[in-house]
Motif scaffolding. Structure first.
Motif, PDB file in Angstrom:
ATOM      1  N   ARG A   1      19.823  -8.243   0.905  1.00 16.97           N
ATOM      2  CA  ARG A   1      18.864  -7.264   0.388  1.00 16.97           C
ATOM      3  C   ARG A   1      17.789  -7.979  -0.418  1.00 16.97           C
ATOM      4  N   ILE A   2      16.542  -7.692  -0.060  1.00 17.74           N
ATOM      5  CA  ILE A   2      15.406  -8.303  -0.755  1.00 17.74           C
ATOM      6  C   ILE A   2      14.715  -7.212  -1.566  1.00 17.74           C
ATOM      7  N   LEU A   3      14.529  -7.473  -2.848  1.00 16.47           N
ATOM      8  CA  LEU A   3      13.698  -6.580  -3.658  1.00 16.47           C
ATOM      9  C   LEU A   3      12.298  -7.160  -3.579  1.00 16.47           C
ATOM     10  N   LEU A   4      11.402  -6.453  -2.893  1.00  9.44           N
ATOM     11  CA  LEU A   4      10.054  -6.979  -2.671  1.00  9.44           C
ATOM     12  C   LEU A   4       9.075  -6.305  -3.622  1.00  9.44           C
ATOM     13  N   ILE A   5       8.507  -7.101  -4.516  1.00  6.87           N
ATOM     14  CA  ILE A   5       7.521  -6.565  -5.459  1.00  6.87           C
ATOM     15  C   ILE A   5       6.132  -6.901  -4.930  1.00  6.87           C
ATOM     16  N   ILE A   6       5.371  -5.867  -4.630  1.00  4.85           N
ATOM     17  CA  ILE A   6       4.035  -6.078  -4.061  1.00  4.85           C
ATOM     18  C   ILE A   6       3.009  -5.928  -5.179  1.00  4.85           C
TER      19      ILE A   6
ATOM     20  N   ALA B   1      -4.173  -9.706  -0.453  1.00  2.91           N
ATOM     21  CA  ALA B   1      -3.091 -10.227   0.411  1.00  2.91           C
ATOM     22  C   ALA B   1      -1.939  -9.228   0.556  1.00  2.91           C
ATOM     23  N   ALA B   2      -2.002  -8.119  -0.177  1.00  5.30           N
ATOM     24  CA  ALA B   2      -0.925  -7.125  -0.074  1.00  5.30           C
ATOM     25  C   ALA B   2      -0.746  -6.641   1.373  1.00  5.30           C
ATOM     26  N   TYR B   3      -1.841  -6.695   2.156  1.00  7.12           N
ATOM     27  CA  TYR B   3      -1.698  -6.238   3.553  1.00  7.12           C
ATOM     28  C   TYR B   3      -0.685  -7.098   4.299  1.00  7.12           C
ATOM     29  N   LYS B   4      -0.588  -8.400   3.900  1.00 11.89           N
ATOM     30  CA  LYS B   4       0.354  -9.283   4.588  1.00 11.89           C
ATOM     31  C   LYS B   4       1.805  -8.926   4.249  1.00 11.89           C
ATOM     32  N   SER B   5       1.992  -8.243   3.125  1.00 10.68           N
ATOM     33  CA  SER B   5       3.371  -7.901   2.767  1.00 10.68           C
ATOM     34  C   SER B   5       3.932  -6.842   3.722  1.00 10.68           C
ATOM     35  N   LEU B   6       3.035  -6.119   4.404  1.00  8.98           N
ATOM     36  CA  LEU B   6       3.519  -5.151   5.408  1.00  8.98           C
ATOM     37  C   LEU B   6       4.198  -5.913   6.547  1.00  8.98           C
ATOM     38  N   ASP B   7       3.543  -6.985   6.987  1.00  9.67           N
ATOM     39  CA  ASP B   7       4.130  -7.805   8.052  1.00  9.67           C
ATOM     40  C   ASP B   7       5.389  -8.504   7.540  1.00  9.67           C
TER      41      ASP B   7
ATOM     42  N   ARG C   1       0.799  -0.475  -9.685  1.00  7.10           N
ATOM     43  CA  ARG C   1      -0.298   0.493  -9.544  1.00  7.10           C
ATOM     44  C   ARG C   1      -1.457  -0.137  -8.773  1.00  7.10           C
ATOM     45  N   ALA C   2      -1.766  -1.405  -9.125  1.00  4.57           N
ATOM     46  CA  ALA C   2      -2.892  -2.090  -8.478  1.00  4.57           C
ATOM     47  C   ALA C   2      -2.629  -2.273  -6.988  1.00  4.57           C
ATOM     48  N   ALA C   3      -1.373  -2.503  -6.617  1.00  2.00           N
ATOM     49  CA  ALA C   3      -1.055  -2.708  -5.190  1.00  2.00           C
ATOM     50  C   ALA C   3      -1.426  -1.480  -4.377  1.00  2.00           C
ATOM     51  N   GLU C   4      -1.292  -0.314  -5.003  1.00  2.00           N
ATOM     52  CA  GLU C   4      -1.581   0.935  -4.284  1.00  2.00           C
ATOM     53  C   GLU C   4      -3.054   1.067  -3.910  1.00  2.00           C
ATOM     54  N   GLN C   5      -3.901   0.221  -4.546  1.00  2.00           N
ATOM     55  CA  GLN C   5      -5.319   0.225  -4.183  1.00  2.00           C
ATOM     56  C   GLN C   5      -5.534  -0.512  -2.855  1.00  2.00           C
ATOM     57  N   PHE C   6      -4.560  -1.314  -2.465  1.00  2.00           N
ATOM     58  CA  PHE C   6      -4.739  -2.157  -1.268  1.00  2.00           C
ATOM     59  C   PHE C   6      -3.919  -1.685  -0.074  1.00  2.00           C
TER      60      PHE C   6
ATOM     61  N   PRO D   1       1.624   3.453  -0.339  1.00  2.00           N
ATOM     62  CA  PRO D   1       3.086   3.529  -0.434  1.00  2.00           C
ATOM     63  C   PRO D   1       3.701   4.075   0.850  1.00  2.00           C
ATOM     64  N   LEU D   2       2.943   4.924   1.551  1.00  2.00           N
ATOM     65  CA  LEU D   2       3.471   5.498   2.785  1.00  2.00           C
ATOM     66  C   LEU D   2       3.682   4.417   3.847  1.00  2.00           C
ATOM     67  N   SER D   3       2.694   3.523   4.009  1.00  2.00           N
ATOM     68  CA  SER D   3       2.880   2.442   5.004  1.00  2.00           C
ATOM     69  C   SER D   3       4.043   1.559   4.608  1.00  2.00           C
ATOM     70  N   VAL D   4       4.120   1.242   3.315  1.00  2.00           N
ATOM     71  CA  VAL D   4       5.191   0.349   2.851  1.00  2.00           C
ATOM     72  C   VAL D   4       6.551   0.993   3.105  1.00  2.00           C
ATOM     73  N   SER D   5       6.688   2.261   2.746  1.00  2.00           N
ATOM     74  CA  SER D   5       8.008   2.885   2.908  1.00  2.00           C
ATOM     75  C   SER D   5       8.331   3.093   4.380  1.00  2.00           C
ATOM     76  N   ALA D   6       7.293   3.357   5.204  1.00  2.00           N
ATOM     77  CA  ALA D   6       7.557   3.529   6.640  1.00  2.00           C
ATOM     78  C   ALA D   6       8.099   2.238   7.231  1.00  2.00           C
ATOM     79  N   LEU D   7       7.509   1.109   6.840  1.00  2.00           N
ATOM     80  CA  LEU D   7       7.968  -0.162   7.397  1.00  2.00           C
ATOM     81  C   LEU D   7       9.311  -0.587   6.821  1.00  2.00           C
ATOM     82  N   ALA D   8       9.505  -0.311   5.537  1.00  2.00           N
ATOM     83  CA  ALA D   8      10.759  -0.729   4.901  1.00  2.00           C
ATOM     84  C   ALA D   8      11.909   0.189   5.290  1.00  2.00           C
ATOM     85  N   GLY D   9      11.563   1.424   5.688  1.00  4.50           N
ATOM     86  CA  GLY D   9      12.616   2.393   5.984  1.00  4.50           C
ATOM     87  C   GLY D   9      13.305   2.842   4.707  1.00  4.50           C
TER      88      GLY D   9
END
Ligand code: CTP
Length: 402
Positions: A7-12, A17-23, A41-46, A49-57
């Protein structure tokens, strides 16, 4: 290596470069890891949360004071369920807060509360990266035991060039795999050469051999699976490159020699490549044209013997040097003589007569020649031979070197 069950706790953090964290999430999950995402909060500008949670499941954690979730899973617990905490991108601001020990939002609180290893993938403008404050923070963080992947040199979103670009998702995955590696070869750096070499005749022609690179690739994978830090120097092989290892691609024997010398020191060298013994002395810079009645004559020069050079190094010689011998007759006698001549510790000998189907095939039948004599291994798939050799190497080295 697989990350199954990890299990990885990923802090974005909040950077472009936050877009690369999706990949990165995809790549980690492809390898079997589960990812608990946390966004500043700043990550949400880039990224949303919906894309992140969709990819992370999984749901994204964003708020420190979320009472419902506090009842379900407190932030202390969240910080401890992971095998590894990865901060990607780690912005200058986030690094400064981490170095100062601030706990002003969910991300920094988790980083303060965690008792699991932390890895950061910094990403920022080159000047910000070079700034003494960032460099000071970096040494504080590494001093605290935090591991760092990247940043790389490159063009930046802000139009400047230099260090500051976040490491690519696959580089981060490889670093995660190394950080979570376990096994008897953890902490050992092992060099593997593999594949054929191509010796140019002119810009369109070359001399090659039938090596597919399958056995060398399987050895690199087997060593990696036992936790080794593998550097894989390969000629133009047919098989796919192994994942989770450092890959250096070369064409000719001379390039392989240079690459190998550049990788030293290593704990072990495994020389599985089918290196051409000769090269064309003066390869033509332009295509050799057909001439009526006149056949071209190629003059050869000897290539450097990589295995013999490394075996005969004084200082800096790897503790264990393993060579290969592809023979077609008197296998044990020839391979034993080769071991003595090149002065490597072991020779993995095999019979590559065409009727064995070994060269380019999926199986191998080898004889391990060492100071103790010749040991015949049963014919088996190349992966199995590789696992057996990796286990032997681990035995010879003894214990975890971490
Ligand atoms: N090798 C090497 N560099 C070379 C040639 C070979 O590192 N220039 C390594 C191979 O990777 C292998 C071992 O040496 O581990 C045996 O190679 P081989 O070509 O069979 O040895 P030779 O000394 O050329 O023996 P022969 O041609 O007589 O079989």
């Amino acid at each position: 290596m697989t990350l199954a069950g990890k299990r990885i706790l990923l802090i974005i953090g909040g950077g472009i470069a936050a877009y690369k964290s999706l990949d990165l999430i995809r790549r980690l999950r492809e390898r079997g890891a589960s990812v608990s995402p946390v966004m500043t909060r700043a990550a949400e500008q880039f990224v949303t949360p919906l894309s992140v949670s969709a990819l992370a499941g999984e749901e994204v954690h964003r708020d420190l004071f979320d009472l419902t979730k506090e009842a379900e899973m407190g932030h202390i617990q969240l910080s401890r369920v992971a095998d590894l905490v990865v901060v990607a991108p780690a912005t200058a601001d986030l690094m400064a807060k981490m170095a100062a020990g601030q706990a002003s939002d969910l991300a920094t609180t988790l980083l303060m509360a965690t008792d699991t290893p932390v890895m950061i993938a910094p990403a920022m403008n080159v000047r910000m990266w070079d700034h003494p404050a960032t460099q000071r923070n970096l040494s504080t963080l590494t001093g605290d035991g935090i591991s760092v992947v990247g940043p790389n040199d490159g063009d930046m979103a802000c139009g400047e060039y230099g260090p500051g670009r976040m490491a690519e998702p696959l580089e981060i995955v490889a670093a995660v795999e190394r950080a979570l590696a376990s096994g008897p070869l953890v902490g050992r750096r092992i060099l593997v050469t593999s594949g054929p070499t191509h010796e140019p005749i002119d810009p369109v022609r070359y001399i090659a051999n039938r090596s597919s690179g399958a056995q060398g690739t399987a050895i690199a994978q087997a060593l990696r699976d036992l936790g080794a830090d593998v550097v894989f120097v390969t000629g133009p092989a047919d098989v796919a490159r192994p994942e989770g290892v450092e890959v250096i691609e070369v064409e000719s024997a001379q390039q392989m020699y240079d690459a190998v010398m550049g990788c030293l020191p290593v704990d072990v060298g495994v020389f599985a490549a089918a290196v051409a013994d000769w090269r064309v002395k003066s390869a033509s810079g332009s295509k050799i044209k057909k001439q009526a009645g006149a056949l071209p004559v190629l003059e050869f020069a000897e290539n450097p013997d990589i295995l013999a050079t490394v075996s005969q190094m004084g200082e800096g010689r790897p503790g264990l040097v393993v060579g290969f011998a592809a023979e077609t007759d008197d296998v044990v006698a020839h391979a034993t003589a080769k071991r003595a001549r090149k002065r490597c510790d072991w020779i993995v000998a095999n019979d590559v007569s065409p009727d064995t189907g070994i060269m380019g095939g999926s199986e191998n039948s080898v004889i391990l020649i060492s100071a103790a004599g010749a040991e015949h291994w049963p014919r088996a798939p190349k992966q199995e031979v590789a696992r057996k050799l990796a286990a032997r190497i681990a035995d010879a080295l003894g214990g975890d070197a971490r």
